[in-house]
Scaffold this active site. Structure first.
Site, PDB file in Angstrom:
ATOM      1  N   SER A  59      10.624  43.447  -4.944  1.00  0.00           N
ATOM      2  CA  SER A  59      10.353  42.161  -5.536  1.00  0.00           C
ATOM      3  C   SER A  59       9.956  40.900  -5.957  1.00  0.00           C
ATOM      4  O   SER A  59       9.989  39.145  -5.699  1.00  0.00           O
ATOM      5  CB  SER A  59       9.293  41.456  -3.748  1.00  0.00           C
ATOM      6  OG  SER A  59       9.519  41.877  -2.638  1.00  0.00           O
ATOM      7  N   LYS A  62      12.416  37.722  -6.290  1.00  0.00           N
ATOM      8  CA  LYS A  62      11.926  36.067  -5.474  1.00  0.00           C
ATOM      9  C   LYS A  62      11.777  35.497  -6.918  1.00  0.00           C
ATOM     10  O   LYS A  62      11.524  34.259  -6.479  1.00  0.00           O
ATOM     11  CB  LYS A  62      11.174  37.009  -4.448  1.00  0.00           C
ATOM     12  CG  LYS A  62      11.283  37.846  -3.629  1.00  0.00           C
ATOM     13  CD  LYS A  62      10.075  37.993  -2.547  1.00  0.00           C
ATOM     14  CE  LYS A  62      10.859  39.277  -1.594  1.00  0.00           C
ATOM     15  NZ  LYS A  62      10.087  39.736  -0.629  1.00  0.00           N
ATOM     16  N   SER A 116       5.707  37.673   0.005  1.00  0.00           N
ATOM     17  CA  SER A 116       7.012  37.931  -0.364  1.00  0.00           C
ATOM     18  C   SER A 116       7.600  38.365   1.068  1.00  0.00           C
ATOM     19  O   SER A 116       8.122  39.810   0.832  1.00  0.00           O
ATOM     20  CB  SER A 116       5.920  39.469  -1.013  1.00  0.00           C
ATOM     21  OG  SER A 116       7.502  39.870  -1.695  1.00  0.00           O
ATOM     22  N   LYS A 217       4.288  37.071  -9.393  1.00  0.00           N
ATOM     23  CA  LYS A 217       5.134  38.186  -8.385  1.00  0.00           C
ATOM     24  C   LYS A 217       4.797  39.491  -7.965  1.00  0.00           C
ATOM     25  O   LYS A 217       5.107  40.355  -9.715  1.00  0.00           O
ATOM     26  CB  LYS A 217       5.975  37.539  -8.096  1.00  0.00           C
ATOM     27  CG  LYS A 217       6.900  37.697  -6.600  1.00  0.00           C
ATOM     28  CD  LYS A 217       6.627  37.845  -5.463  1.00  0.00           C
ATOM     29  CE  LYS A 217       7.477  37.962  -4.731  1.00  0.00           C
ATOM     30  NZ  LYS A 217       6.855  39.144  -4.783  1.00  0.00           N
TER      31      LYS A 217
END
Length: 384
Positions: A59, A62, A116, A217
């Site tokens: 993730s 992202k 997320s 992140k």
């Protein structure tokens, strides 16, 4: 030649702002398969471990989704959109979008980066580009623009296949670009907030655990393992840390950030307004014209690194000169590599006020005449 060289490690008086730090520490051992620590202001890599190997990134993908969406939307997240059925039911972490409900782009954007949401990633991609494939094409183009040479995206959320990957160095480049975008930087630094009855909490524990953390992140899939991009600020210096496939990422990021701040502190090479050179000034009662740095130049330096400055100014200059106008350049080098530069501008204005020989001769001839000149006539003869 107009260029002068000075070794700042020896001639520190040339640049009073320069301090060569003497702190030293060994780089920490980390459990990550790949890792990078980067200075956010200059892009200098302060630590690297297998930094160019492409790996699954989960993730942390992202960050690119957010960057592309923020740039496409111009930072305007106020628009309301109706959730489409094909945006829902995405596996993994979710914002739990419901077909037919209406939400703001801000909710989708923060839902992408804090909890997320994989469905939020698909929704943003479709809102911006019309479909996921087109948006992923934009992501790959943006990666090329950023010099991410070991990266390829196949979806906007990181669930991807073997064709979805990036290197740790590429992710640090992406992190740096995200911090330069105010919309993304504000979102990744947010610990939690409530938007349209949704409580959104950031998965990045470093926001609570590491003083100065400015976000970024997290990511996890079985294929990628634990992935993490983080950033932190201390004493005006921003660092970006990336670990891929790291079972001990929280501790590793704290250790790497501490290492960077202590061993590679931000060092000012020249302050804006600092005089960096003088040249002979002709045609003026002033004999010299001073040139100063237009911008502050800083670079992360470790113990013993030798910095040189290359000043490019004319051998002499004719009056008049105007304060603030470009006079030349100054470049700063470490190990022969340019690490910073600034224009040099004139520190003050100087008029042309020296009489040339012709004017003096004309005045002498006039004085030898039968009538003495008036004061105004004498001034007219003396005008440059």
């Amino acid at each position: 030649m107009r260029k002068q060289l000075a070794a700042l490690g020896v001639l520190c008086a040339l640049l009073p702002g320069l301090v060569l730090h003497t702190q030293a520490a060994e780089a920490p051992a980390v459990s990550a398969a790949s890792a990078v620590l980067m200075d956010g202001e200059t892009g200098r890599v302060l630590y690297a471990k297998d930094e160019n190997t492409p790996r699954a990134i989960a993730s942390t993908t992202k960050l690119m989704t957010a960057l592309v969406a923020a740039e496409y939307l111009g930072g305007d997240l106020s628009r309301q959109v109706e959730i489409q059925r094909e945006w829902t039911g995405i596996e993994g972490t979710s914002l739990y979008l419901v077909p037919g409900e209406t939400l703001s782009l801000k909710t989708l954007f923060y839902g992408l980066l804090l909890p997320s949401g994989n469905d939020a990633a698909v929704a943003l991609a479709c809102v911006c580009a019309g479909d996921v494939d087109t948006f992923v094409g934009w992501m790959n183009q943006r990666a090329q623009d950023l010099g991410m040479t070991h990266t390829h995206f196949s979806d906007p959320n990181g669930l991807g296949d073997e064709n979805h990957y990036a290197s740790a160095l590429d992710m640090a480049k992406l992190g740096r670009a995200c911090l330069q975008n105010p919309t993304v930087a504000e979102a990744v630094a947010t610990k939690s907030l409530t938007l349209e009855d949704r409580q959104l909490v950031n998965h990045n524990k470093l926001l609570w655990q590491y003083e100065g953390c400015t976000g970024m992140k997290t990511g996890y899939t079985r294929q990628a393992g634990r992935t993490l991009v983080s950033s932190a600020e201390r004493d005006g210096q921003t660092l970006i840390c990336v670990t891929l496939s790291d079972r001990n990422d929280w501790a590793d990021h704290k250790a790497l950030l501490d290492y960077g701040f202590s061993v590679y502190p931000r060092t000012v090479l020249a302050q804006a307004g600092e005089e960096l050179g003088r040249v002979p000034l002709e045609g003026s009662l002033l004999h010299m014209a001073a040139a100063e740095a237009r911008e502050t130049v800083a670079y992360p330096l470790q113990e013993g690194e030798r910095v040189t400055v290359q000043v490019d100014l004319p051998d002499a200059v004719q009056a008049p000169v105007v304060q603030g106008e470009i006079a030349g350049t100054a470049r700063f080098l470490v190990n022969g590599q340019v690490v910073g530069e600034t224009y040099l501008v004139w520190s003050s204005s100087a008029n042309r006020d020296v009489v040339d020989r012709k004017g003096l001769g004309d005045l002498w001839d006039f004085l030898q005449g039968e009538e003495a000149p008036t004061f105004a006539q004498a001034l007219e003869l003396l005008e440059p």
